[in-house]
Design an enzyme around this catalytic site. Structure first.
Site, PDB file in Angstrom:
ATOM      1  N   HIS A   1      -3.516   7.445   3.103  1.00  0.00           N
ATOM      2  CA  HIS A   1      -3.877   6.122   2.573  1.00  0.00           C
ATOM      3  C   HIS A   1      -5.282   5.788   3.071  1.00  0.00           C
ATOM      4  O   HIS A   1      -5.599   5.958   4.247  1.00  0.00           O
ATOM      5  CB  HIS A   1      -2.867   5.085   3.067  1.00  0.00           C
ATOM      6  CG  HIS A   1      -3.210   3.681   2.670  1.00  0.00           C
ATOM      7  ND1 HIS A   1      -3.698   3.356   1.426  1.00  0.00           N
ATOM      8  CD2 HIS A   1      -3.140   2.515   3.366  1.00  0.00           C
ATOM      9  CE1 HIS A   1      -3.906   2.050   1.363  1.00  0.00           C
ATOM     10  NE2 HIS A   1      -3.578   1.514   2.528  1.00  0.00           N
TER      11      HIS A   1
ATOM     12  N   CYS B   1       0.807  -1.226   0.000  1.00  0.00           N
ATOM     13  CA  CYS B   1       0.000   0.000   0.000  1.00  0.00           C
ATOM     14  C   CYS B   1       0.838   1.273   0.000  1.00  0.00           C
ATOM     15  O   CYS B   1       0.314   2.362  -0.242  1.00  0.00           O
ATOM     16  CB  CYS B   1      -0.959   0.001   1.180  1.00  0.00           C
ATOM     17  SG  CYS B   1      -2.098  -1.381   1.133  1.00  0.00           S
TER      18      CYS B   1
ATOM     19  N   ASN C   1      -9.987   0.043   0.274  1.00  0.00           N
ATOM     20  CA  ASN C   1      -8.524   0.121   0.246  1.00  0.00           C
ATOM     21  C   ASN C   1      -8.038  -0.356  -1.125  1.00  0.00           C
ATOM     22  O   ASN C   1      -8.125  -1.536  -1.439  1.00  0.00           O
ATOM     23  CB  ASN C   1      -7.960  -0.758   1.371  1.00  0.00           C
ATOM     24  CG  ASN C   1      -6.448  -0.704   1.452  1.00  0.00           C
ATOM     25  OD1 ASN C   1      -5.788  -0.228   0.535  1.00  0.00           O
ATOM     26  ND2 ASN C   1      -5.911  -1.205   2.552  1.00  0.00           N
TER      27      ASN C   1
HETATM   28  N1  COA Z   1     -18.272  -8.870   9.577  1.00  0.00           N
HETATM   29  C1  COA Z   1     -18.710  -9.161  10.806  1.00  0.00           C
HETATM   30  N2  COA Z   1     -17.897  -9.521  11.798  1.00  0.00           N
HETATM   31  C2  COA Z   1     -16.583  -9.593  11.540  1.00  0.00           C
HETATM   32  C3  COA Z   1     -16.056  -9.292  10.271  1.00  0.00           C
HETATM   33  C4  COA Z   1     -16.954  -8.921   9.260  1.00  0.00           C
HETATM   34  N3  COA Z   1     -16.555  -8.627   8.001  1.00  0.00           N
HETATM   35  N4  COA Z   1     -14.714  -9.428  10.309  1.00  0.00           N
HETATM   36  C5  COA Z   1     -14.406  -9.800  11.566  1.00  0.00           C
HETATM   37  N5  COA Z   1     -15.533  -9.890  12.312  1.00  0.00           N
HETATM   38  C6  COA Z   1     -15.647 -10.272  13.714  1.00  0.00           C
HETATM   39  C7  COA Z   1     -14.486 -11.089  14.198  1.00  0.00           C
HETATM   40  O1  COA Z   1     -14.659 -12.450  13.899  1.00  0.00           O
HETATM   41  C8  COA Z   1     -14.539 -10.825  15.677  1.00  0.00           C
HETATM   42  O2  COA Z   1     -15.549 -11.636  16.249  1.00  0.00           O
HETATM   43  P1  COA Z   1     -15.383 -12.285  17.703  1.00  0.00           P
HETATM   44  O3  COA Z   1     -15.303 -11.110  18.639  1.00  0.00           O
HETATM   45  O4  COA Z   1     -16.623 -13.087  17.838  1.00  0.00           O
HETATM   46  O5  COA Z   1     -14.118 -13.078  17.627  1.00  0.00           O
HETATM   47  C9  COA Z   1     -15.024  -9.379  15.770  1.00  0.00           C
HETATM   48  O6  COA Z   1     -15.641  -9.094  14.519  1.00  0.00           O
HETATM   49  C10 COA Z   1     -13.898  -8.392  16.026  1.00  0.00           C
HETATM   50  O7  COA Z   1     -12.829  -8.711  15.150  1.00  0.00           O
HETATM   51  P2  COA Z   1     -11.561  -7.771  15.028  1.00  0.00           P
HETATM   52  O8  COA Z   1     -10.652  -8.347  13.989  1.00  0.00           O
HETATM   53  O9  COA Z   1     -11.007  -7.494  16.382  1.00  0.00           O
HETATM   54  O10 COA Z   1     -12.250  -6.462  14.451  1.00  0.00           O
HETATM   55  P3  COA Z   1     -11.647  -5.021  14.223  1.00  0.00           P
HETATM   56  O11 COA Z   1     -12.440  -3.991  14.916  1.00  0.00           O
HETATM   57  O12 COA Z   1     -10.157  -5.021  14.426  1.00  0.00           O
HETATM   58  O13 COA Z   1     -11.936  -4.799  12.664  1.00  0.00           O
HETATM   59  C11 COA Z   1     -10.690  -4.831  10.615  1.00  0.00           C
HETATM   60  C12 COA Z   1     -11.355  -5.663  11.703  1.00  0.00           C
HETATM   61  C13 COA Z   1     -10.022  -5.762   9.619  1.00  0.00           C
HETATM   62  C14 COA Z   1     -11.765  -3.996   9.944  1.00  0.00           C
HETATM   63  C15 COA Z   1      -9.661  -3.884  11.289  1.00  0.00           C
HETATM   64  O14 COA Z   1      -8.826  -4.623  12.166  1.00  0.00           O
HETATM   65  C16 COA Z   1      -8.783  -3.187  10.302  1.00  0.00           C
HETATM   66  O15 COA Z   1      -9.233  -2.385   9.514  1.00  0.00           O
HETATM   67  N6  COA Z   1      -7.464  -3.421  10.396  1.00  0.00           N
HETATM   68  C17 COA Z   1      -6.484  -2.757   9.583  1.00  0.00           C
HETATM   69  C18 COA Z   1      -6.512  -3.391   8.262  1.00  0.00           C
HETATM   70  C19 COA Z   1      -5.782  -2.622   7.246  1.00  0.00           C
HETATM   71  O16 COA Z   1      -5.892  -1.438   7.158  1.00  0.00           O
HETATM   72  N7  COA Z   1      -5.055  -3.373   6.445  1.00  0.00           N
HETATM   73  C20 COA Z   1      -4.452  -2.897   5.281  1.00  0.00           C
HETATM   74  C21 COA Z   1      -3.149  -2.320   5.565  1.00  0.00           C
HETATM   75  S1  COA Z   1      -2.602  -1.479   4.154  1.00  0.00           S
END
Ligand code: COA
Length: 318
Positions: free
Chosen positions: A245, A112, A275
């Site tokens: 970004h 990215c 993204n």
């Molecule tokens: N829909 C519904 N629930 C979801 C889900 C979705 N698409 N994806 C994950 N969950 C659930 C998980 O299973 C978890 O459930 P649990 O509590 O029963 O285990 C819960 O939601 C929380 O998961 P978590 O991964 O802690 O969520 P989060 O708030 O961190 O959000 C992302 C997940 C991926 C949106 C977030 O971590 C994120 O944006 N991270 C950065 C990613 C990024 O920018 N990457 C690119 C870098 S260039």
């Protein structure tokens, strides 16, 4: 000699994948995706449409905006982690389309951060007197490496391209760029297979430890913006626009808070295309320029982070 941005361009493919479409394919909801990421829809390439196709649209738009001809371009740098082919690199393929044969053309893979890396390289070629008119492009077909059975990643990524045309000038436009990488973070965010390591059973897809990446991104970007401001002796209040970004609205909000910038001075496009990796910053820049928010003379801070991990910034007098 320094470099200035003389044109911007971008391209989004016509196909749209909304949160409601994803609801039908996996266990997720529009409300969850919007609340946790700010994303509402992503653009997806048509069958047969490629990264270089999108890069060409964006590059031609940047050339047209600047009133310059592709024959004048003497350097092309394309940031992408989803090139059309293993080789030639995406820069060379774009050069073949534009017809400015003979000039150096590079593909840069920094996930990215690919556009920030491309911009920094193009700026350095111009500063060194080795180029006068350079295209820095970010283009991605992330849908090709997204696992639509993984709700933790499938909701995030989309396709698109953005381009910037840099011209040599005595007045600095690109004030500084800062690039970083830390390969020890490889397990947190990567593509699961490749040519030399071998293709993953079932396909090569993005794998990510989302919440860990989230926390590291917020910290790295906070340090990156401080580094850019300190290196230029610029204070937060001097900034006109943050062009971040577009990974997640909550990461963007955290960086804006760090800079004491109200959100109406941040170019936010993540809702409309998710993204798009290295396309994300030049897409947001082009949208801000074309809708009239970003004006000549404005001070812009561009930043990105991504797989590697890689991260970086550019401070730009537009
Ligand atoms: N829909 C519904 N629930 C979801 C889900 C979705 N698409 N994806 C994950 N969950 C659930 C998980 O299973 C978890 O459930 P649990 O509590 O029963 O285990 C819960 O939601 C929380 O998961 P978590 O991964 O802690 O969520 P989060 O708030 O961190 O959000 C992302 C997940 C991926 C949106 C977030 O971590 C994120 O944006 N991270 C950065 C990613 C990024 O920018 N990457 C690119 C870098 S260039």
């Amino acid at each position: 000699m320094r470099s200035r941005i003389v044109g911007t361009g971008s391209y989004l493919p016509a196909g749209v994948l909304t949160n409601f479409d994803l609801e039908k394919r996996m266990d997720t909801t529009d409300a969850w995706i919007r609340e946790r990421t700010g994303i509402e829809r992503r653009h997806i390439v048509a069958p047969g449409e490629t990264t270089v196709d999108m890069a060409e649209h964006a590059a031609r738009a940047a050339l047209e905006a600047a009133g310059r001809s592709s024959a004048e371009v003497d350097l092309i740098v394309v940031g992408t982690c989803t090139p059309d082919l293993q080789f030639p690199n995406a820069g060379v393929m774009l050069q073949g389309r534009l017809g400015n044969l003979g000039c150096p053309a590079l593909g840069v893979e920094a996930a990215c951060s690919g556009f920030i890396y491309a911009l920094s390289l193009a700026d350095k070629f111009i500063r060194a007197g080795e180029a006068k008119l350079a295209l820095a492009v970010g283009a991605e077909s992330l849908s090709k490496i997204t696992n639509y059975n993984d709700r933790g990643t499938a909701i995030l990524f989309g396709d698109g391209a953005g381009a910037v045309l840099l011209a040599a000038d005595e007045e600095p436009g690109i004030l500084s760029t800062h690039l970083h990488a830390d390969g020890s973070y490889l397990p947190l965010l990567r593509c699961s297979g490749g040519v030399s390591a071998g293709h993953a059973p079932g396909g090569d897809y993005i794998t990510m430890a989302g919440s860990e990446v989230f926390k590291i991104a917020v910290n790295m970007l906070a340090r990156a913006v401080d580094e850019a401001l300190e290196a230029n002796q610029v204070s937060r209040s001097d900034l006109d626009w943050l062009v971040p970004h577009q990974a997640n609205i909550r990461i963007i909000q955290a960086t804006a808070r760090k800079l004491d910038l109200p959100l109406d001075r941040v170019i936010i496009t993540v809702a409309d295309h998710g993204n798009t990796s290295s396309a994300s910053v030049p897409l947001a820049l082009d949208i801000g320029v074309r809708d009239g928010r970003i004006k000549r003379g404005d001070l812009l801070l561009l930043e990105a982070f991504g797989g590697g991990l890689t991260w970086g910034s550019a401070l730009v007098r537009y």
